[in-house]
Scaffold this motif. Structure first.
Motif, PDB file in Angstrom:
ATOM      1  N   GLU A   1     -22.668  29.499   6.911  1.00 33.52           N
ATOM      2  CA  GLU A   1     -22.403  28.155   7.396  1.00 33.52           C
ATOM      3  C   GLU A   1     -23.659  27.440   7.870  1.00 33.52           C
ATOM      4  OE1 GLU A   1     -20.542  24.720   8.038  1.00 33.52           O
ATOM      5  OE2 GLU A   1     -19.635  26.487   7.105  1.00 33.52           O
ATOM      6  N   GLU A   2     -24.589  28.177   8.449  1.00 32.14           N
ATOM      7  CA  GLU A   2     -25.789  27.547   9.004  1.00 32.14           C
ATOM      8  C   GLU A   2     -26.581  26.763   7.964  1.00 32.14           C
ATOM      9  OE1 GLU A   2     -24.789  30.580   9.504  1.00 32.14           O
ATOM     10  OE2 GLU A   2     -25.096  31.244  11.583  1.00 32.14           O
ATOM     11  N   ALA A   3     -26.497  27.166   6.697  1.00 31.93           N
ATOM     12  CA  ALA A   3     -27.256  26.484   5.647  1.00 31.93           C
ATOM     13  C   ALA A   3     -26.704  25.092   5.360  1.00 31.93           C
ATOM     14  CB  ALA A   3     -27.256  27.320   4.369  1.00 31.93           C
ATOM     15  N   ASN A   4     -25.459  24.840   5.719  1.00 26.31           N
ATOM     16  CA  ASN A   4     -24.837  23.560   5.382  1.00 26.31           C
ATOM     17  C   ASN A   4     -25.386  22.390   6.181  1.00 26.31           C
ATOM     18  OD1 ASN A   4     -23.044  24.504   3.326  1.00 26.31           O
ATOM     19  ND2 ASN A   4     -21.750  25.410   4.920  1.00 26.31           N
ATOM     20  N   GLN A   5     -26.149  22.671   7.225  1.00 29.66           N
ATOM     21  CA  GLN A   5     -26.779  21.587   7.975  1.00 29.66           C
ATOM     22  C   GLN A   5     -27.785  20.822   7.117  1.00 29.66           C
ATOM     23  OE1 GLN A   5     -29.947  22.981  10.902  1.00 29.66           O
ATOM     24  NE2 GLN A   5     -29.077  24.972  10.299  1.00 29.66           N
ATOM     25  N   PHE A   6     -28.237  21.441   6.035  1.00 28.37           N
ATOM     26  CA  PHE A   6     -29.222  20.796   5.169  1.00 28.37           C
ATOM     27  C   PHE A   6     -28.593  20.050   4.001  1.00 28.37           C
ATOM     28  CE2 PHE A   6     -31.413  24.725   6.773  1.00 28.37           C
ATOM     29  CZ  PHE A   6     -32.135  24.069   7.763  1.00 28.37           C
ATOM     30  N   VAL A   7     -27.274  20.140   3.857  1.00 19.94           N
ATOM     31  CA  VAL A   7     -26.587  19.400   2.792  1.00 19.94           C
ATOM     32  C   VAL A   7     -26.643  17.905   3.067  1.00 19.94           C
ATOM     33  CG1 VAL A   7     -24.350  18.988   1.674  1.00 19.94           C
ATOM     34  CG2 VAL A   7     -25.086  21.333   2.202  1.00 19.94           C
ATOM     35  N   ARG A   8     -26.485  17.559   4.338  1.00 18.82           N
ATOM     36  CA  ARG A   8     -26.526  16.160   4.747  1.00 18.82           C
ATOM     37  C   ARG A   8     -27.187  16.076   6.115  1.00 18.82           C
ATOM     38  NH1 ARG A   8     -21.317  12.038   5.536  1.00 18.82           N
ATOM     39  NH2 ARG A   8     -22.556  10.131   5.913  1.00 18.82           N
ATOM     40  N   ARG A   9     -28.387  15.551   6.162  1.00 18.09           N
ATOM     41  CA  ARG A   9     -29.110  15.490   7.435  1.00 18.09           C
ATOM     42  C   ARG A   9     -28.629  14.312   8.270  1.00 18.09           C
ATOM     43  NH1 ARG A   9     -33.678  11.750   5.954  1.00 18.09           N
ATOM     44  NH2 ARG A   9     -33.114  11.309   3.812  1.00 18.09           N
ATOM     45  N   ASN A  10     -28.954  14.349   9.538  1.00 19.56           N
ATOM     46  CA  ASN A  10     -28.648  13.240  10.430  1.00 19.56           C
ATOM     47  C   ASN A  10     -29.793  12.230  10.363  1.00 19.56           C
ATOM     48  OD1 ASN A  10     -26.218  14.339  11.474  1.00 19.56           O
ATOM     49  ND2 ASN A  10     -27.400  15.698  12.785  1.00 19.56           N
ATOM     50  N   TYR A  11     -29.450  10.971  10.092  1.00 16.01           N
ATOM     51  CA  TYR A  11     -30.463   9.916  10.031  1.00 16.01           C
ATOM     52  C   TYR A  11     -30.861   9.476  11.443  1.00 16.01           C
ATOM     53  CZ  TYR A  11     -29.424   9.076   5.038  1.00 16.01           C
ATOM     54  OH  TYR A  11     -29.261   9.208   3.692  1.00 16.01           O
ATOM     55  N   ARG A  12     -32.056   8.935  11.519  1.00 15.53           N
ATOM     56  CA  ARG A  12     -32.512   8.322  12.760  1.00 15.53           C
ATOM     57  C   ARG A  12     -31.583   7.166  13.131  1.00 15.53           C
ATOM     58  NH1 ARG A  12     -37.754   5.121  13.998  1.00 15.53           N
ATOM     59  NH2 ARG A  12     -37.852   4.800  11.751  1.00 15.53           N
ATOM     60  N   GLU A  13     -31.431   6.931  14.419  1.00 13.95           N
ATOM     61  CA  GLU A  13     -30.547   5.882  14.892  1.00 13.95           C
ATOM     62  C   GLU A  13     -30.931   4.528  14.271  1.00 13.95           C
ATOM     63  OE1 GLU A  13     -29.026   3.811  19.093  1.00 13.95           O
ATOM     64  OE2 GLU A  13     -30.456   5.496  19.131  1.00 13.95           O
ATOM     65  N   GLY A  14     -29.932   3.825  13.799  1.00 19.36           N
ATOM     66  CA  GLY A  14     -30.153   2.517  13.177  1.00 19.36           C
ATOM     67  C   GLY A  14     -30.192   2.568  11.667  1.00 19.36           C
ATOM     68  N   TRP A  15     -30.114   3.765  11.089  1.00 17.73           N
ATOM     69  CA  TRP A  15     -30.144   3.916   9.629  1.00 17.73           C
ATOM     70  C   TRP A  15     -28.882   4.597   9.161  1.00 17.73           C
ATOM     71  CZ3 TRP A  15     -34.207   1.893   6.868  1.00 17.73           C
ATOM     72  CH2 TRP A  15     -35.333   1.518   7.610  1.00 17.73           C
ATOM     73  N   LYS A  16     -28.333   4.151   8.063  1.00 16.91           N
ATOM     74  CA  LYS A  16     -27.162   4.797   7.502  1.00 16.91           C
ATOM     75  C   LYS A  16     -27.116   4.549   5.999  1.00 16.91           C
ATOM     76  CE  LYS A  16     -24.001   0.921   8.425  1.00 16.91           C
ATOM     77  NZ  LYS A  16     -22.743   0.508   9.089  1.00 16.91           N
ATOM     78  N   LEU A  17     -26.383   5.395   5.319  1.00 17.50           N
ATOM     79  CA  LEU A  17     -26.223   5.273   3.864  1.00 17.50           C
ATOM     80  C   LEU A  17     -25.007   4.417   3.593  1.00 17.50           C
ATOM     81  CD1 LEU A  17     -27.409   6.265   1.187  1.00 17.50           C
ATOM     82  CD2 LEU A  17     -25.779   8.157   1.253  1.00 17.50           C
TER      83      LEU A  17
END
Length: 482
Positions: free
Chosen positions: A466-482
């Motif tokens: 499970e720990e590897a899944n943190q790299f599937v979708r990273r957290n963006y810096r505040e103010g940025w989103k997809l």
């Protein structure tokens, strides 16, 4: 000191809504209405905006302009130094530093957008353009994260825009010829593939510098960071060495994988791998210790992935990726003084009846032994791209002018997205190698090392670590989103 930028602390309000309304005014008049054959009226040209116009971005937009079918109408770069040549070459193009401001103000004047920025910025920039109905050309790798690649692939279909990834070798004849050799049965059924590179040629496997530096006056550092977490500026990161840091780049796999792995993916019609494992090189720190630095990509790696059978194979395919100068054993059919691949990089495809190899971008395809290459005569099955790698640019321009679904391109997101995901799945194993857990005695265990990670492609997750899944979708810096 962190510079506060109101534009970044809160997203632009109504950005997509306003620009989408403005974009409805675009009208392209067919050239035959305005002139004779061979005449390209100004209104028939593709109006291109470049995001990231130095280095590779500079050569990309020049290639679009050289097609004679595109006008470079807008330029955007966070670094005035990098943009200087493009600004001189296209003096009529309006210049911006923030791509969001450019898209908001100029949406009704833009037909297509070229993105050639560091990996961590690709997805948000390309998505913003596609949401406005703009055709997009994005440099390789398509994205930094697996989730981003899937999102852009789906967006291309949703917004009905023409897309192309900047892996020019996808338009070369070599890969098509190797596909024809394979389809003709010259090497039998493939069971194993090797891809390798001498990259990185930038620093990797090192700790983040302890000393920050003054930000160059020409560089907007906050804009450059984009979605990445804030860090103080350090010398040497820009314009190229960001590739070796996970916050921004995707290592040797991201840089060269699209040029090499694309060959067997196309030849064998590979989809997503079902498992991945790796080993990585470490850095010598002192006589008692080797160093692993999780912020930085390793100096070398060997990744093994298993792909399920396809309509072109009878069973699973094992793919080996090697970087940092590691190469597979030379095949016995290759003469002792013959070059393996192109020397530093290459692809070897092993079948039940024979083998074939090529260099970067699918160049110089060879059957092994190489004497068989000249003897092989098979019918042409796949259409060639005029101009090959250089034609990759014109191909996208022509397809964009024709409109969505009217003309084929070599690396649309429907192909480039899954290819990029494959490379980033390999990076999951590499990044998982450095995940550590502290023990009661103060030492650390590394549970991601020396295991096989099982991949659920539909749900984009590792099922047994499970720990590897943190790299599937990273957290963006505040103010940025997809």
């Amino acid at each position: 000191m962190k510079r506060k930028t109101p534009l970044h602390s809160t997203p632009r309000r109504d950005f997509i809504k306003k620009a989408s309304i403005a974009s409805l005014g675009i009208s392209i008049v067919p050239r035959h209405v305005l002139g004779g054959v061979g005449f390209t009226a100004p209104s028939d040209k593709l109006m291109v905006a470049g995001i990231g116009v130095g280095g590779k971005g500079e050569s990309d937009i020049k290639s679009f302009a050289d097609s004679g079918l595109a006008e470079i109408a807008f330029l955007c770069d966070v670094d005035d130094r990098r943009a200087a040549t493009s600004r001189a070459r296209f003096p009529k193009a309006k210049y911006y530093k923030d791509y969001r401001e450019m898209l908001e103000k100029e949406a009704d004047k833009i037909d297509a957008v070229s993105v050639s920025t560091p990996d961590h910025a690709h997805a948000v920039q390309a998505m913003a353009a596609m949401q406005l109905g703009k055709h997009v050309y994005v440099q390789k790798p398509l994205t930094h994260d697996i989730y981003e690649a899937r999102a852009l692939t789906e967006a291309a279909d949703k917004y009905k825009v023409v897309t192309q990834m900047g892996n020019q070798g996808a338009s070369n004849n070599g890969t098509r010829l190797m596909s024809e050799w394979y389809d003709a049965g010259l090497i039998g059924d493939v069971t194993e593939v090797y891809c390798w590179t001498d990259r990185p040629v930038w620093p990797q496997g090192i700790p983040w510098p302890e000393t920050s530096s003054a930000i160059p006056a020409e560089l907007d550092w906050d804009l450059w960071l984009n979605t990445a977490p804030y860090k103080e500026y350090v010398d040497g990161l820009v314009p190229f060495n960001w590739r070796g840091w996970w916050d921004y780049g995707t290592g040797a796999l991201g840089d060269m994988g699209c040029h090499l792995v694309e060959v067997p993916v196309r030849v064998l019609n590979l989809k997503y791998p079902k498992n991945v494992q790796c080993s990585v090189g470490s850095v010598y720190v002192d006589e008692f210790k080797r160093g692993y630095f999780p912020d930085s990509c390793p100096p070398s790696s060997h990744v093994t992935m298993t792909f399920p059978k396809t309509d072109k194979t009878s069973g699973d395919i094992t793919m080996h990726w090697m970087d940092g100068g590691i190469q597979p054993t030379r095949p016995e059919e290759l003469g002792p003084n013959e070059v393996f691949g192109d020397g530093g990089n290459g692809v070897l495809i092993i079948g039940t009846k024979g083998k074939m190899m090529c260099g970067t971008y699918g160049r110089n395809p060879q059957l092994l032994p190489t004497s068989k290459t000249e003897e092989a005569v098979v019918p042409q099955k796949y259409e060639r791209v005029p101009g090959e790698a250089e034609g990759h640019y014109r191909q996208w321009v022509e397809a964009a002018l024709a409109g969505y679904g009217k003309k084929e391109v070599s690396s649309p997101f429907s192909v480039a997205g899954p290819l990029t995901e494959t490379l980033l799945i390999a990076n999951l194993a590499i990044r998982g190698f450095d995940i550590r857990k502290e023990r009661e005695d103060g030492r650390y265990d590394y549970p991601g090392r020396y295991i096989e990670m099982l991949w659920d492609a539909e749900n984009m997750r590792v099922t047994n670590f499970e720990e590897a899944n943190q790299f599937v979708r990273r957290n963006y810096r505040e103010g940025w989103k997809l």
